[in-house]
Design a protein around this motif. Sequence first.
Motif, PDB file in Angstrom:
ATOM      1  N   MET A   1     -46.055   9.348  60.107  1.00 43.31           N
ATOM      2  CA  MET A   1     -47.345   9.916  60.510  1.00 43.31           C
ATOM      3  C   MET A   1     -48.518   9.101  59.969  1.00 43.31           C
ATOM      4  O   MET A   1     -49.520   8.921  60.648  1.00 43.31           O
ATOM      5  CB  MET A   1     -47.471  11.357  60.006  1.00 43.31           C
ATOM      6  CG  MET A   1     -46.514  12.298  60.671  1.00 43.31           C
ATOM      7  SD  MET A   1     -46.677  14.039  60.220  1.00 43.31           S
ATOM      8  CE  MET A   1     -47.186  14.046  58.548  1.00 43.31           C
ATOM      9  N   LEU A   2     -48.399   8.602  58.753  1.00 44.06           N
ATOM     10  CA  LEU A   2     -49.513   7.942  58.086  1.00 44.06           C
ATOM     11  C   LEU A   2     -49.827   6.563  58.671  1.00 44.06           C
ATOM     12  O   LEU A   2     -50.999   6.173  58.753  1.00 44.06           O
ATOM     13  CB  LEU A   2     -49.221   7.815  56.592  1.00 44.06           C
ATOM     14  CG  LEU A   2     -50.383   7.505  55.679  1.00 44.06           C
ATOM     15  CD1 LEU A   2     -51.438   8.595  55.794  1.00 44.06           C
ATOM     16  CD2 LEU A   2     -49.906   7.382  54.248  1.00 44.06           C
ATOM     17  N   LYS A   3     -48.815   5.843  59.105  1.00 39.67           N
ATOM     18  CA  LYS A   3     -49.042   4.498  59.636  1.00 39.67           C
ATOM     19  C   LYS A   3     -49.926   4.508  60.876  1.00 39.67           C
ATOM     20  O   LYS A   3     -50.946   3.813  60.912  1.00 39.67           O
ATOM     21  CB  LYS A   3     -47.697   3.823  59.918  1.00 39.67           C
ATOM     22  CG  LYS A   3     -47.813   2.389  60.379  1.00 39.67           C
ATOM     23  CD  LYS A   3     -46.441   1.790  60.592  1.00 39.67           C
ATOM     24  CE  LYS A   3     -46.513   0.376  61.112  1.00 39.67           C
ATOM     25  NZ  LYS A   3     -45.166  -0.165  61.359  1.00 39.67           N
ATOM     26  N   PRO A   4     -49.615   5.299  61.920  1.00 42.72           N
ATOM     27  CA  PRO A   4     -50.513   5.299  63.079  1.00 42.72           C
ATOM     28  C   PRO A   4     -51.879   5.916  62.780  1.00 42.72           C
ATOM     29  O   PRO A   4     -52.890   5.480  63.332  1.00 42.72           O
ATOM     30  CB  PRO A   4     -49.772   6.108  64.147  1.00 42.72           C
ATOM     31  CG  PRO A   4     -48.612   6.723  63.488  1.00 42.72           C
ATOM     32  CD  PRO A   4     -48.401   6.059  62.180  1.00 42.72           C
ATOM     33  N   MET A   5     -51.911   6.919  61.888  1.00 42.26           N
ATOM     34  CA  MET A   5     -53.200   7.536  61.554  1.00 42.26           C
ATOM     35  C   MET A   5     -54.103   6.551  60.824  1.00 42.26           C
ATOM     36  O   MET A   5     -55.303   6.484  61.088  1.00 42.26           O
ATOM     37  CB  MET A   5     -52.995   8.791  60.713  1.00 42.26           C
ATOM     38  CG  MET A   5     -52.454   9.954  61.496  1.00 42.26           C
ATOM     39  SD  MET A   5     -52.170  11.394  60.467  1.00 42.26           S
ATOM     40  CE  MET A   5     -53.836  11.953  60.235  1.00 42.26           C
ATOM     41  N   THR A   6     -53.548   5.784  59.898  1.00 41.15           N
ATOM     42  CA  THR A   6     -54.342   4.810  59.160  1.00 41.15           C
ATOM     43  C   THR A   6     -54.833   3.707  60.083  1.00 41.15           C
ATOM     44  O   THR A   6     -56.010   3.325  60.049  1.00 41.15           O
ATOM     45  CB  THR A   6     -53.520   4.209  58.009  1.00 41.15           C
ATOM     46  OG1 THR A   6     -53.059   5.264  57.166  1.00 41.15           O
ATOM     47  CG2 THR A   6     -54.329   3.233  57.202  1.00 41.15           C
ATOM     48  N   LEU A   7     -53.955   3.200  60.907  1.00 38.12           N
ATOM     49  CA  LEU A   7     -54.331   2.136  61.836  1.00 38.12           C
ATOM     50  C   LEU A   7     -55.350   2.638  62.858  1.00 38.12           C
ATOM     51  O   LEU A   7     -56.327   1.951  63.166  1.00 38.12           O
ATOM     52  CB  LEU A   7     -53.077   1.595  62.545  1.00 38.12           C
ATOM     53  CG  LEU A   7     -53.270   0.364  63.396  1.00 38.12           C
ATOM     54  CD1 LEU A   7     -53.769  -0.796  62.552  1.00 38.12           C
ATOM     55  CD2 LEU A   7     -51.954  -0.004  64.073  1.00 38.12           C
ATOM     56  N   GLY A   8     -55.144   3.848  63.379  1.00 41.97           N
ATOM     57  CA  GLY A   8     -56.060   4.400  64.378  1.00 41.97           C
ATOM     58  C   GLY A   8     -57.404   4.808  63.812  1.00 41.97           C
ATOM     59  O   GLY A   8     -58.396   4.883  64.540  1.00 41.97           O
ATOM     60  N   SER A   9     -57.452   5.067  62.512  1.00 40.09           N
ATOM     61  CA  SER A   9     -58.732   5.474  61.921  1.00 40.09           C
ATOM     62  C   SER A   9     -59.702   4.305  61.801  1.00 40.09           C
ATOM     63  O   SER A   9     -60.912   4.520  61.682  1.00 40.09           O
ATOM     64  CB  SER A   9     -58.507   6.112  60.552  1.00 40.09           C
ATOM     65  OG  SER A   9     -58.061   5.160  59.616  1.00 40.09           O
TER      66      SER A   9
END
Length: 181
Positions: free
Chosen positions: A134-142
């Motif tokens: 969950m954290l990888k796409p959220m960090t990249l998308g943020s």
Amino acid sequence: MLFKRREAESWLNRLRVSVWPRRSWGRSTRYVVHRVRRLSATPHAVALGFAAGVFVSSTPFIGFHMILSAAVAWIVGGSIVAALLGTFVGNPLTYPLFWVGSYEVGSLMLGRGEGKVELDLSKGIFQTDQIWTMLKPMTLGSIPIGLALAILSYALVRPAVNAYQHRRRDLRSNGEAIGIR
């Protein structure tokens, strides 16, 4: 003590106030806007600091927003106080929008736009592979969302602070000319 409560406030009431302000969201927003305009730094530094706070508030690192925003503001040369005030853009009303948006944008950036990732939460959410999923796409998308919001906030805050500081300077000079302080 002079300003201490007669009866200590319960932890439940303090929690409620931290999620939902006593007066209203509008009053809280006006307070933050007023505080940003009254900062004594240059309009560029105030706007840059506020933009740094807005950028960091779009990231999924909730417990570290103030520390990260102060660090980013220091690196880019913005006002640290304005950066701390900028983190208030992230609140219980905007976090769900940030999280869903950053996850979707991050998934698209990673090439997972069509097939969604299945999460197995039967063993709990605190499994390292589950968090990273969950954290990888959220960090990249943020990052693109945060940059867009930071550019927008910079474009709104700089002229407002500039106009406020000029008006205040003019009022001071006119007041001193006629003997009013």
